[in-house]
Design an enzyme around this catalytic site. Structure first.
Site, mmCIF file in Angstrom:
data_model
loop_
_atom_site.group_PDB
_atom_site.id
_atom_site.type_symbol
_atom_site.label_atom_id
_atom_site.label_comp_id
_atom_site.label_asym_id
_atom_site.label_seq_id
_atom_site.Cartn_x
_atom_site.Cartn_y
_atom_site.Cartn_z
ATOM 1 N N ARG A 45 12.127 2.640 1.584
ATOM 2 C CA ARG A 45 11.820 1.777 2.723
ATOM 3 C C ARG A 45 12.988 0.823 2.898
ATOM 4 N NH1 ARG A 45 6.278 -1.412 3.965
ATOM 5 N NH2 ARG A 45 5.732 0.748 4.392
ATOM 6 N N LYS A 58 26.680 -5.711 -4.528
ATOM 7 C CA LYS A 58 28.042 -5.697 -5.044
ATOM 8 C C LYS A 58 28.976 -4.941 -4.108
ATOM 9 C CE LYS A 58 26.197 -5.550 -9.780
ATOM 10 N NZ LYS A 58 25.978 -4.658 -10.927
ATOM 11 N N ARG A 114 0.818 -1.226 0.000
ATOM 12 C CA ARG A 114 0.000 0.000 0.000
ATOM 13 C C ARG A 114 0.845 1.267 0.000
ATOM 14 N NH1 ARG A 114 -3.392 -2.330 2.733
ATOM 15 N NH2 ARG A 114 -1.899 -3.998 2.773
ATOM 16 N N THR A 115 1.954 1.288 0.741
ATOM 17 C CA THR A 115 2.770 2.505 0.750
ATOM 18 C C THR A 115 3.369 2.729 -0.632
ATOM 19 O OG1 THR A 115 3.288 2.192 3.089
ATOM 20 C CG2 THR A 115 4.705 3.675 1.846
ATOM 21 N N HIS A 164 7.487 5.816 10.394
ATOM 22 C CA HIS A 164 6.752 5.750 9.136
ATOM 23 C C HIS A 164 5.966 7.058 9.037
ATOM 24 C CE1 HIS A 164 4.678 4.407 5.702
ATOM 25 N NE2 HIS A 164 4.413 3.170 6.035
#
Lengths: 302, 302, 302
Positions: free
Chosen positions: B110, B89, B60-61, B138
């Site tokens: 995120r 890497k 949803r975010t 958040h």
């Protein structure tokens, strides 16, 4: 103009460029700089679709194609990772490329196997761009690298002809170096200083291209010797994921950690220091050290 | 107006908002509601590129940023999952963020590690938005949550000041709750009713913020006691994937399944019931039960 | 016009189409051909967002929705693979669909479980399109397949009514065939020649639909017998990833490799040869052989 030479052509290798084509291409790039910087916007690609197919990990190449196409008004459709494509169902790359070319106006492909991109180009109805094929080539990165070298030399009122170019790191698997050697070979009277551990030397194929174009080749396995007096220092990381058993071994391979101290000791003030990124910033990495991040000789990444 | 306080700023924590900034932000949100609902369209972000970097699972975010940016006329470039980035890497997050900031106008990240987003912000040339950092914060979810609370209270002609706010579930790892406590602390005279199993209590850091702002804190480990008489009930699931060994144990943790029967027995008719989603709908889940989905006290998810 | 029958409707099954609706749909498709070919551009979907949810591998279906939506001016937000959604946190498909329908104007879903798309449609606020549900249906593929058959027959001034349609390969799990049988059953007096290994026969449910509509059914387990004299040859691969234990066994299943030689020996010159792709091009694959790629009877894939 000479850009017509590229009209609806695949871009598979740095082989296919001539200096006149590059001049036209870089003039267009200069003109579009305000768009790249987000200061202007154009809809020249409105309605166009880029199929972006990265079957191998990528951040900057993938995002740079996204940003370029989107800022010009186009849209991008992605496929990342073979596990989400039909290739795992036994589909041939020719079928995949043929079908995708029915949906998109152009496609960019990165694949770990060198031949996949050429096979795709043969089957495709639309132009295919090589976004990196195994240990082969990375032509669009080399176009960017040469653009950077030209811009930095222009700032200093210097000519590329006659320059001493130090190529450092993993020259065996470093596809950006392979493509850059081809492009730079269009100039005159260069010295390529190939500087790598002894088990990661540049393939003879690329050495031959440079020599046949009349350039000098030096080979060194000691970092400090290799970078001494260079006009361009092109550093790369050891690509562990491709090197297989050839992992850089400190005892065998020597010290390839490029520190600020070494830059100061061996590189002139006018030297242009570049890196295609990503670089390995882990402790003990044999790569360009982040302690040199403020060195004014580092060419801007964008 | 006060929105200028956010111009070209990173959004890393709910700390950085004041009530006047929020008023301006929510006025803008109200103004853009027809665009969010797909009834109007604007090209205000035409030519702009959002780099969307979700190194941790999100539906949803991630989609809400996509939809917001696209409906405003912009384009979105995605990177999901560390396995398809250059981080594997050995690239530093600073290098990744610095390079991406050369292609995009703004980035949302995120990441499961709390510090990665702050390091990215330091290296980036463009604003970075925290889309959830581990068990940290958040902030954009809390902006949405407060927007919902304000809207629902406005419908009832009620003031937020003085309200009784029941925070339910996993208060230890629940980052949406951490961010919401900070935002709500800008109001006056609230009672935060922290209701969780004893091994998932709210970190003292967030308790201190609320208390230092003059609010009351109650701590309960029994669900029915915690939700009794609340004006807002903010329910969350137990985030098993982050809790490590702290999995909710029915014998130890009691019963945190929030059913229609419990809502009816303990929550007043005017109560605003919210959930940031996702919720766990598996049998025996300790979360808001879907048997309450028709309860009119549930605030709309959009 | 009859397109109104589709306005804001879910597209879940080929059941829901009538010939008049199809006529209107294909008229619109004809009108939009220049857009599909990239020769014209329209902004009719400007500001609209498609949520593209492929929980199962896909290249062509996913990209075709991308290209269609983008060329009409809309934007696409993707979720690929359950590991990057909230479903792994125990969220119900109803919650996921309900939330996504708050961000998007329409969603297309592919999922390996047959019922997930119907549950999503029930919970969604916006239309849901079935992009392939397990061994169930693939209605948009069948719309495309019928469009191809109509176009090819029109070129030859032939009627579909009365045609002999050979369906070849994995008829048990081949969802494109299931959907196509339903659509073709709208016509009159067809003969469906079901040609498969004995353990991969077409489910009785679809046989019944055709027979109840007055069509003839023939069942063969020998490829050459099945394709003899057909007007349409619809070939499919054996979908090993879905077949479970039912892997095609050469001794039991016979030879289902459709070569140029077999096409020449058994199919008339006017036959329309089709394949929904992907096809298995590995050595020994029981699928349409690439040795027939230049056969003029192959209908164009786009």
């Amino acid at each position: 103009m000479m850009m017509n030479a590229l009209h609806r052509q695949h871009i598979l290798s740095s082989d296919q460029f001539e200096l006149e084509t590059l001049d036209a291409l870089y003039s267009t790039a200069d003109m579009l700089r305000p768009v790249a910087l987000g200061r202007q916007y154009t809809r020249i690609l409105e309605g166009a679709v880029l199929a972006s197919l990265f079957f191998e990990a990528s951040t900057r190449t993938r995002l740079s194609f996204d940003a370029a196409f989107m800022r010009l008004g186009g849209a991008v459709s992605h496929t990342t990772g073979v596990e989400f494509s039909s290739l795992m169902k036994g589909e041939s790359i020719a079928d995949t490329a043929r079908v995708i070319s029915g949906y998109a106006d152009v496609m960019v492909i990165r694949h770990e196997q060198e031949n996949v991109i050429h096979e795709s180009a043969k089957a495709s109805l639309v132009p295919v761009i090589n976004g990196g094929n195994g240990a082969g080539e990375h032509p669009t990165q080399s176009l960017l690298d040469l653009y950077t070298i030209r811009s930095e030399f222009a700032k200093q009122d210097r000519m590329i002809n006659g320059a001493r170019i130090a190529l450092v790191g993993d020259l065996k698997y470093g596809r950006t170096i392979h493509s850059l050697i081809k492009l730079l070979s269009l100039y005159q009277n260069l010295t390529f200083v190939c500087t790598s551990p002894s088990h990661l030397v540049c393939p003879q194929h690329y050495i031959d291209i440079a020599e046949n174009a009349g350039h000098r080749i030096e080979v060194h396995h000691d970092l400090c010797t290799g970078i001494t007096g260079c006009d361009v220092l092109y550093a790369t990381r050891v690509q562990g994921e491709r090197a297989g058993g050839d992992i850089l071994n400190l005892e065998d391979g020597g010290d390839f950690c490029l520190t600020q101290a070494k830059l100061n000791a061996h590189c002139p003030a006018h030297c242009v220091v570049m890196h295609p990124l990503p670089r390995d910033s882990r402790l003990g990495a044999q790569d360009l050290s982040s302690d040199a991040d403020q060195d004014p000789r580092l060419a801007p990444p964008v």
